[in-house]
Design a protein around this motif. Sequence first.
Motif: not given
Length: 98
Positions: A9, A12, A16, A20-23, A78, A80-81
């Motif tokens: 987490d 992230k 985007d 939403r938070r992205v890695a 990017g 999310r999981s």
Amino acid sequence: MRKLRFIPDDAKLWPDEKGRRVAIVEITANCIQGRHLLRPSARTTELFLGVLGRAQELYDFPLYAYACLGTHYSMLIGVRSAEQMSAIMAHVHGNVAR
């Protein structure tokens, strides 16, 4: 059993376009034996972009950069999981191979 793909987490860090938070991850695939199977042409570019576009439609991820060369391709996306990244990789790699 250890996880083969894991996105913590705290990786992230970026939002985007939908907030939403992205890695941000880089995905690269090489052609077998370093062969020039992705011949640079308008048709190859069209097919590659079609596969990427369909993957974006199915898995809803931001695509920041891509490169499709004769022996390999890379993309900066990017995610999310780890599950989403795995699904994207399976779709893109499988359809480019076909």
